[in-house]
Design an enzyme around this catalytic site. Structure first.
Site, PDB file in Angstrom:
ATOM      1  N   TYR A   1       0.825  -1.202   0.000  1.00 32.90           N
ATOM      2  CA  TYR A   1       0.000   0.000   0.000  1.00 32.90           C
ATOM      3  C   TYR A   1       0.854   1.244   0.000  1.00 32.90           C
ATOM      4  O   TYR A   1       2.064   1.179   0.238  1.00 32.90           O
ATOM      5  CB  TYR A   1      -0.957   0.000   1.194  1.00 32.90           C
ATOM      6  CG  TYR A   1      -0.302   0.309   2.532  1.00 32.90           C
ATOM      7  CD1 TYR A   1       0.478  -0.634   3.185  1.00 32.90           C
ATOM      8  CD2 TYR A   1      -0.460   1.558   3.132  1.00 32.90           C
ATOM      9  CE1 TYR A   1       1.077  -0.350   4.408  1.00 32.90           C
ATOM     10  CE2 TYR A   1       0.124   1.850   4.355  1.00 32.90           C
ATOM     11  CZ  TYR A   1       0.889   0.895   4.989  1.00 32.90           C
ATOM     12  OH  TYR A   1       1.482   1.182   6.183  1.00 32.90           O
TER      13      TYR A   1
ATOM     14  N   ARG B   1       8.178   3.831  -4.623  1.00 34.20           N
ATOM     15  CA  ARG B   1       8.191   2.903  -3.476  1.00 34.20           C
ATOM     16  C   ARG B   1       7.131   1.813  -3.652  1.00 34.20           C
ATOM     17  O   ARG B   1       7.369   0.647  -3.309  1.00 34.20           O
ATOM     18  CB  ARG B   1       7.964   3.668  -2.174  1.00 34.20           C
ATOM     19  CG  ARG B   1       8.113   2.765  -0.955  1.00 34.20           C
ATOM     20  CD  ARG B   1       8.082   3.533   0.349  1.00 34.20           C
ATOM     21  NE  ARG B   1       6.790   4.175   0.563  1.00 34.20           N
ATOM     22  CZ  ARG B   1       6.530   5.008   1.563  1.00 34.20           C
ATOM     23  NH1 ARG B   1       7.483   5.305   2.449  1.00 34.20           N
ATOM     24  NH2 ARG B   1       5.341   5.554   1.695  1.00 34.20           N
TER      25      ARG B   1
ATOM     26  N   ARG C   1      -8.219 -20.077  -1.381  1.00 34.49           N
ATOM     27  CA  ARG C   1      -7.232 -19.893  -0.311  1.00 34.49           C
ATOM     28  C   ARG C   1      -6.145 -20.970  -0.327  1.00 34.49           C
ATOM     29  O   ARG C   1      -6.425 -22.163  -0.244  1.00 34.49           O
ATOM     30  CB  ARG C   1      -7.928 -19.901   1.049  1.00 34.49           C
ATOM     31  CG  ARG C   1      -6.992 -19.461   2.167  1.00 34.49           C
ATOM     32  CD  ARG C   1      -7.713 -19.360   3.509  1.00 34.49           C
ATOM     33  NE  ARG C   1      -6.801 -18.827   4.525  1.00 34.49           N
ATOM     34  CZ  ARG C   1      -5.869 -19.538   5.134  1.00 34.49           C
ATOM     35  NH1 ARG C   1      -5.735 -20.824   4.864  1.00 34.49           N
ATOM     36  NH2 ARG C   1      -5.068 -18.978   6.020  1.00 34.49           N
TER      37      ARG C   1
ATOM     38  N   HIS D   1      -1.662 -20.817   0.698  1.00 30.57           N
ATOM     39  CA  HIS D   1      -0.587 -19.878   1.018  1.00 30.57           C
ATOM     40  C   HIS D   1       0.264 -19.531  -0.208  1.00 30.57           C
ATOM     41  O   HIS D   1       0.655 -18.396  -0.406  1.00 30.57           O
ATOM     42  CB  HIS D   1       0.314 -20.432   2.124  1.00 30.57           C
ATOM     43  CG  HIS D   1      -0.337 -20.368   3.483  1.00 30.57           C
ATOM     44  ND1 HIS D   1      -1.427 -21.132   3.816  1.00 30.57           N
ATOM     45  CD2 HIS D   1      -0.062 -19.616   4.568  1.00 30.57           C
ATOM     46  CE1 HIS D   1      -1.789 -20.863   5.063  1.00 30.57           C
ATOM     47  NE2 HIS D   1      -0.986 -19.941   5.541  1.00 30.57           N
TER      48      HIS D   1
ATOM     49  N   LYS E   1       6.449  -2.045   2.164  1.00 28.37           N
ATOM     50  CA  LYS E   1       5.240  -1.416   2.703  1.00 28.37           C
ATOM     51  C   LYS E   1       4.062  -2.342   2.450  1.00 28.37           C
ATOM     52  O   LYS E   1       3.222  -2.120   1.569  1.00 28.37           O
ATOM     53  CB  LYS E   1       5.027  -0.027   2.079  1.00 28.37           C
ATOM     54  CG  LYS E   1       4.098   0.853   2.913  1.00 28.37           C
ATOM     55  CD  LYS E   1       4.212   2.307   2.507  1.00 28.37           C
ATOM     56  CE  LYS E   1       3.179   3.203   3.162  1.00 28.37           C
ATOM     57  NZ  LYS E   1       3.255   3.294   4.614  1.00 28.37           N
TER      58      LYS E   1
ATOM     59  N   GLU F   1      11.911   2.356  14.326  1.00 28.23           N
ATOM     60  CA  GLU F   1      11.028   3.427  13.828  1.00 28.23           C
ATOM     61  C   GLU F   1       9.719   3.362  14.596  1.00 28.23           C
ATOM     62  O   GLU F   1       9.537   2.501  15.464  1.00 28.23           O
ATOM     63  CB  GLU F   1      10.789   3.262  12.326  1.00 28.23           C
ATOM     64  CG  GLU F   1      10.110   1.956  11.964  1.00 28.23           C
ATOM     65  CD  GLU F   1       9.857   1.771  10.485  1.00 28.23           C
ATOM     66  OE1 GLU F   1       9.837   2.761   9.724  1.00 28.23           O
ATOM     67  OE2 GLU F   1       9.655   0.611  10.079  1.00 28.23           O
TER      68      GLU F   1
ATOM     69  N   LEU G   1      11.088   1.322   7.198  1.00 28.32           N
ATOM     70  CA  LEU G   1      10.542   1.739   5.915  1.00 28.32           C
ATOM     71  C   LEU G   1      11.294   2.977   5.428  1.00 28.32           C
ATOM     72  O   LEU G   1      11.587   3.871   6.226  1.00 28.32           O
ATOM     73  CB  LEU G   1       9.054   2.078   6.086  1.00 28.32           C
ATOM     74  CG  LEU G   1       8.347   2.452   4.789  1.00 28.32           C
ATOM     75  CD1 LEU G   1       8.117   1.216   3.919  1.00 28.32           C
ATOM     76  CD2 LEU G   1       7.019   3.133   5.070  1.00 28.32           C
TER      77      LEU G   1
HETATM   78  C1  LIG Z   1       6.331   1.778   9.512  1.00 29.60           C
HETATM   79  C2  LIG Z   1       6.404   3.129   8.886  1.00 29.60           C
HETATM   80  N1  LIG Z   1       7.558   3.814   8.924  1.00 29.60           N
HETATM   81  C3  LIG Z   1       7.674   5.041   8.387  1.00 29.60           C
HETATM   82  C4  LIG Z   1       6.588   5.663   7.777  1.00 29.60           C
HETATM   83  C5  LIG Z   1       6.739   7.022   7.178  1.00 29.60           C
HETATM   84  O1  LIG Z   1       6.743   6.933   5.778  1.00 29.60           O
HETATM   85  P1  LIG Z   1       6.230   8.139   4.857  1.00 29.60           P
HETATM   86  O2  LIG Z   1       7.052   9.329   5.231  1.00 29.60           O
HETATM   87  O3  LIG Z   1       6.490   7.670   3.481  1.00 29.60           O
HETATM   88  O4  LIG Z   1       4.777   8.330   5.163  1.00 29.60           O
HETATM   89  C6  LIG Z   1       5.364   4.973   7.700  1.00 29.60           C
HETATM   90  C7  LIG Z   1       4.204   5.589   7.050  1.00 29.60           C
HETATM   91  O5  LIG Z   1       3.107   5.156   7.157  1.00 29.60           O
HETATM   92  C8  LIG Z   1       5.277   3.687   8.255  1.00 29.60           C
HETATM   93  O6  LIG Z   1       4.121   2.985   8.217  1.00 29.60           O
END
Ligand SMILES: Cc1ncc(COP(=O)(O)O)c(C=O)c1O
Length: 291
Positions: A33, A52, A100, A102, A149, A182, A207
């Site tokens: 997403y 991304r 379904r 995996h 993501k 993070e 991320l």
């Molecule tokens: C786990 C995670 N880290 C960092 C971020 C920040 O990313 P961005 O600046 O692209 O929104 C997000 C955004 O949702 C996130 O889910």
């Protein structure tokens, strides 16, 4: 006026916007997403968000459902139908619908694509930026690839709820070495005593935030000192300033970590001067990069 969402090629009333029970995103979180902001009708950092998304889909071997320019057209149509100028746009691409199992479906299934526009209140973010937010820290419980993501966000959901229950705004994950990775939905930064910005370097544990990247470029342009390295919970609590970055928060001062106020002297527990200048620098980026 009823809200409208985009579901697999159709614009549908938001209340009826549904995917099939055997959509693999629904059953396995087999999906990626993006979340991007629209400000006064302009799309913020559209190209890096699409890059991304392609990286995430590539890592999951899911074919992109449409071109980036077609995605842009759908976004503008959603904005038009929902009469929105300031909005968040959620884009989710799943491996599609299949019985379904995996393993990937053996027959080619078209990827699922949904998009949802939601009104954004940027004045609320600005008010929050002037006050700062509190965070808690928790042991890292996510899978080993948060750099993708994906919609596999259960650990983030539980951590964010722990933050809510503790009266905090965000939860930060701490890895097995005691280093901050993070937030549940944000990247995290600290400002050292000499004013140097510190944030964890990109690796598979975080991320690659689009806001993080924007902040790196605007602060480099202003010759602000930067170190990309891990830092511990203790170092974070001792920092002169702390802030987090994300698409939905922009640059957000963090004024309290685990109940301890950040900073010293007259700045204690308040957004600091370096953070405020990063907020300003990022605002200029927002003005330039909404296309
Ligand atoms: C786990 C995670 N880290 C960092 C971020 C920040 O990313 P961005 O600046 O692209 O929104 C997000 C955004 O949702 C996130 O889910």
């Amino acid at each position: 006026m009823p809200r409208v969402a985009y579901v697999n090629g159709r614009y549908v009333p938001h209340r009826d916007a549904a995917v099939h029970v055997e959509d693999r995103g629904h059953q396995f979180a087999d999906a990626a997403y993006e979340m991007l902001m629209v400000i006064d009708g302009g799309l913020l950092d559209f190209a890096p968000h699409m890059e991304r998304l392609h990286r995430s889909l590539g890592a999951l071997s899911i074919a992109p459902p449409m071109s980036d320019s077609a995605v842009r057209v759908v976004i503008h149509e959603l904005l038009r139908r929902n009469r929105l100028k300031n909005a968040s746009i959620y884009i989710q691409v799943s491996r599609g619908v299949a019985p379904r199992d995996h393993a990937f479906p053996q027959t080619r299934t078209p990827p699922g694509l949904v998009m949802v526009a939601r009104r954004m209140d940027y004045a609320l973010i600005a008010r929050r930026q002037s006050q700062g937010v509190s965070v808690i820290t928790l042991a890292e419980t996510r899978w080993a690839r948060p750099d993708i993501k994906s919609t596999s966000l259960l650990a983030n959901v539980l951590a964010k709820q722990e933050a809510r229950d503790a009266g905090a705004y965000e939860a930060l994950f701490v890895d097995a070495d005691g280093m901050i990775t993070e937030g549940t939905a944000s990247n995290i930064w600290m400002v050292a005593a000499d004013g140097t910005l510190v944030t964890r370097a990109l690796d598979q544990s975080i991320l690659a935030g689009i806001t993080r990247q924007a902040v790196l470029s605007v602060t480099a342009a202003r010759q602000m000192a930067l170190e990309e390295r891990p830092f511990s919970r203790a170092e974070l609590k001792d920092a002169a300033e702390v802030f987090l970055t994300s698409s939905t928060n922009f640059v957000m001062p963090v004024t309290e970590v685990d109940g301890q106020k950040i900073g010293a002297g007259k700045n204690i527990g308040k957004p600091g001067p370096v953070t405020n200048s990063v907020i300003e620098a990022h605002r200029e980026h927002v003005q330039k990069e909404t296309t």
